[in-house]
Design an enzyme around this catalytic site. Sequence first.
Site, mmCIF file in Angstrom:
data_model
loop_
_atom_site.group_PDB
_atom_site.id
_atom_site.type_symbol
_atom_site.label_atom_id
_atom_site.label_comp_id
_atom_site.label_asym_id
_atom_site.label_seq_id
_atom_site.Cartn_x
_atom_site.Cartn_y
_atom_site.Cartn_z
ATOM 1 N N GLY A 1 9.363 -21.543 -26.263
ATOM 2 C CA GLY A 1 10.242 -22.501 -25.579
ATOM 3 C C GLY A 1 10.676 -23.558 -26.569
ATOM 4 O O GLY A 1 11.676 -23.400 -27.269
ATOM 5 N N SER A 2 9.893 -24.652 -26.669
ATOM 6 C CA SER A 2 10.198 -25.685 -27.678
ATOM 7 C C SER A 2 10.150 -25.086 -29.078
ATOM 8 O O SER A 2 10.963 -25.411 -29.935
ATOM 9 C CB SER A 2 9.185 -26.834 -27.582
ATOM 10 N N ASP B 1 23.181 -28.837 -31.248
ATOM 11 C CA ASP B 1 23.737 -30.144 -31.640
ATOM 12 C C ASP B 1 25.031 -30.427 -30.873
ATOM 13 O O ASP B 1 25.340 -31.572 -30.541
ATOM 14 C CB ASP B 1 24.077 -30.169 -33.140
ATOM 15 N N GLN C 1 15.203 -44.096 -3.284
ATOM 16 C CA GLN C 1 14.499 -45.286 -2.775
ATOM 17 C C GLN C 1 15.439 -46.147 -1.923
ATOM 18 O O GLN C 1 15.037 -46.669 -0.879
ATOM 19 C CB GLN C 1 13.975 -46.099 -3.973
ATOM 20 N N GLY D 1 13.301 -43.573 3.905
ATOM 21 C CA GLY D 1 12.803 -42.290 4.440
ATOM 22 C C GLY D 1 13.902 -41.251 4.556
ATOM 23 O O GLY D 1 13.670 -40.052 4.328
ATOM 24 N N GLU E 1 17.639 -27.231 -22.773
ATOM 25 C CA GLU E 1 18.343 -27.473 -24.053
ATOM 26 C C GLU E 1 17.520 -28.393 -24.959
ATOM 27 O O GLU E 1 18.058 -29.239 -25.669
ATOM 28 C CB GLU E 1 19.770 -27.960 -23.824
HETATM 29 N N1 CAA Z 1 21.488 -27.711 -37.770
HETATM 30 C C1 CAA Z 1 21.422 -26.753 -38.748
HETATM 31 N N2 CAA Z 1 20.234 -26.276 -39.212
HETATM 32 C C2 CAA Z 1 19.103 -26.772 -38.689
HETATM 33 C C3 CAA Z 1 19.111 -27.777 -37.684
HETATM 34 C C4 CAA Z 1 20.367 -28.253 -37.237
HETATM 35 N N3 CAA Z 1 20.452 -29.180 -36.295
HETATM 36 N N4 CAA Z 1 17.841 -28.066 -37.368
HETATM 37 C C5 CAA Z 1 17.053 -27.305 -38.145
HETATM 38 N N5 CAA Z 1 17.818 -26.526 -38.941
HETATM 39 C C6 CAA Z 1 17.373 -25.563 -39.949
HETATM 40 C C7 CAA Z 1 16.515 -26.293 -40.987
HETATM 41 O O1 CAA Z 1 17.307 -26.802 -42.027
HETATM 42 C C8 CAA Z 1 15.602 -25.186 -41.471
HETATM 43 O O2 CAA Z 1 16.318 -24.389 -42.387
HETATM 44 P P1 CAA Z 1 15.597 -23.772 -43.708
HETATM 45 O O3 CAA Z 1 14.528 -22.846 -43.189
HETATM 46 O O4 CAA Z 1 16.692 -23.078 -44.425
HETATM 47 O O5 CAA Z 1 14.999 -24.943 -44.420
HETATM 48 C C9 CAA Z 1 15.384 -24.334 -40.234
HETATM 49 O O6 CAA Z 1 16.483 -24.605 -39.370
HETATM 50 C C10 CAA Z 1 14.070 -24.636 -39.534
HETATM 51 O O7 CAA Z 1 14.089 -26.013 -39.175
HETATM 52 P P2 CAA Z 1 12.792 -26.822 -38.730
HETATM 53 O O8 CAA Z 1 11.719 -26.665 -39.783
HETATM 54 O O9 CAA Z 1 13.209 -28.185 -38.391
HETATM 55 O O10 CAA Z 1 12.349 -25.994 -37.443
HETATM 56 P P3 CAA Z 1 11.096 -26.207 -36.510
HETATM 57 O O11 CAA Z 1 10.580 -24.858 -36.197
HETATM 58 O O12 CAA Z 1 10.193 -27.254 -37.049
HETATM 59 O O13 CAA Z 1 11.656 -26.770 -35.117
HETATM 60 C C11 CAA Z 1 12.963 -27.705 -33.375
HETATM 61 C C12 CAA Z 1 12.842 -27.239 -34.836
HETATM 62 C C13 CAA Z 1 13.814 -28.945 -33.448
HETATM 63 C C14 CAA Z 1 11.653 -28.018 -32.689
HETATM 64 C C15 CAA Z 1 13.704 -26.547 -32.663
HETATM 65 O O14 CAA Z 1 12.867 -25.412 -32.553
HETATM 66 C C16 CAA Z 1 14.204 -26.945 -31.297
HETATM 67 O O15 CAA Z 1 15.267 -27.527 -31.190
HETATM 68 N N6 CAA Z 1 13.458 -26.580 -30.238
HETATM 69 C C17 CAA Z 1 13.948 -26.726 -28.895
HETATM 70 C C18 CAA Z 1 14.614 -25.458 -28.470
HETATM 71 C C19 CAA Z 1 15.606 -25.648 -27.393
HETATM 72 O O16 CAA Z 1 16.368 -26.602 -27.394
HETATM 73 N N7 CAA Z 1 15.612 -24.716 -26.475
HETATM 74 C C20 CAA Z 1 16.533 -24.771 -25.399
HETATM 75 C C21 CAA Z 1 17.031 -23.401 -25.071
HETATM 76 S S1 CAA Z 1 18.589 -23.369 -24.380
HETATM 77 C C22 CAA Z 1 18.364 -23.612 -22.736
HETATM 78 O O17 CAA Z 1 17.659 -24.492 -22.308
HETATM 79 C C23 CAA Z 1 19.118 -22.663 -21.932
HETATM 80 C C24 CAA Z 1 19.581 -23.082 -20.611
HETATM 81 O O18 CAA Z 1 19.194 -22.495 -19.654
HETATM 82 C C25 CAA Z 1 20.571 -24.140 -20.419
#
Ligand code: CAA
Length: 423
Positions: A130-131, A240, A337, A341, A364
């Site tokens: 997930g995250s 983003d 609120q 009720g 997201e």
């Molecule tokens: N733009 C471009 N590249 C990016 C980036 C960004 N914003 N963020 C990270 N990266 C790249 C990094 O540069 C890195 O690249 P390299 O390996 O080449 O160095 C790579 O991605 C890995 O980055 P991190 O080390 O930062 O990754 P991480 O594993 O530590 O975690 C996180 C990053 C921010 C926790 C990410 O996993 C995250 O955003 N998690 C949440 C997931 C999410 O939003 N899920 C929602 C699903 S959609 C949904 O909800 C559907 C629905 O029903 C509406």
Amino acid sequence: MAVQLSPENLKWRERARKVAEEVVRPLAAKYDRLQEYPWEIKKAIADAGLMKVFIPPEYGGESGSILDLCIVVEELSRACGGIGVLFAVNALGSMPIVVAGTEEQKKRFLPAIARGEKLIAFCLSEKFAGSDAGGMHTSAAADGPDYLVTGEKKWTTNGGAADIYTVFAVTDPESKSRRISALIVEKGMKGFSIGKVEDKMGIRAVPVVETVFEGVRVPKENLLGGTPGLGFKHAMMTLDRSRPGVAAQGVGCAQGALEFAQVYTCRRQQFGQAISSFQMVQQMLADMAAKVEAARWLVYASASAVDSGAPDVTKLSSLGKFFATDAAMEVTTLAVQCFGGYGYMRDYPIEKYMRDAKITQIYEGTNQVQRMVAARALIRESNALSLLLDKYIPREVQRGVNDGTAPLPAPGSVPEATGSRPR
Ligand code: CAA
């Protein structure tokens, strides 16, 4: 307020508001109860040309601006948070193609989405990823001219209704940074099916399902961008750009709930007067309004940053997402609120706002992940800031601790922002 938006932005607001008031609001309670896909509402949205807002004009769209997208999502969510995401999730699904698709993929998929003929979904999360989106298990193995996609995805919003699915899968299990690719899977491909359909607290008008891939043969032309290994980056770039849309859904829910609270507190009589004459109720209304306005303008700022091509939109996008959706939860709870009720009862329109708002703090990217992403950016910025400011912050010296016997960190050296995954 409106003067800060362009005539073009205001036109989108007007178009969306018309659909929201004429079609969405009268049907919101019905589809919340039924938990069925509201095809009549989707048709009205498509007929009004609203699907064109997130597609660039070169590919059959009309705007392609994230600010315009946010304005439309806000207006729809003001009438029904479920319809807000029913619409916005198509932007989430399309965004990988918009930001990273080949020219051929953009021409092939985007125009039908802009016309509202095809719906699209985004398949990133899994039961155990997930995250930690990068921890996914679904795989896509190269096999001649195709990839064979095998696995399961969780929380696919729009699943079943959608014709196109942007699916993230592991193409290179050995690689650290090029493990994942995105593939465009189409309804009807053999081995692709819809699994469990979720029964949800809120946003009940839109389906959220599990999607199942049993050796789905996907041609290599459907590999997003044509180069394997860039899927995680493409997912992050998409988020983003789509997170301002979720934030706008929060703003819309909050605005809609505030408006109901304004009307009801002026109508409801207690102690011989409207409850809006009581200072504690006035305080709630004022707090709600301040939160809605602050959230709205932060969301518009983050959307405008994306539109202007700002190099690092990640921080603003995350700040807007958690601030606006936390505000949505606070405001919708206060609105319940205000109704007392009655607010807790299903035949009143207000409790639905609170149920619809809750998910915006979760999907997201949870608001905890957003704070982490923003904090990482802030820590990175502090490298440059400390060169300017460090000398103004006194440094304490204690005898025997740091009076020359133990070296101090050099000015300008700050801890590095680390990833969450152990490396
Ligand atoms: N733009 C471009 N590249 C990016 C980036 C960004 N914003 N963020 C990270 N990266 C790249 C990094 O540069 C890195 O690249 P390299 O390996 O080449 O160095 C790579 O991605 C890995 O980055 P991190 O080390 O930062 O990754 P991480 O594993 O530590 O975690 C996180 C990053 C921010 C926790 C990410 O996993 C995250 O955003 N998690 C949440 C997931 C999410 O939003 N899920 C929602 C699903 S959609 C949904 O909800 C559907 C629905 O029903 C509406």
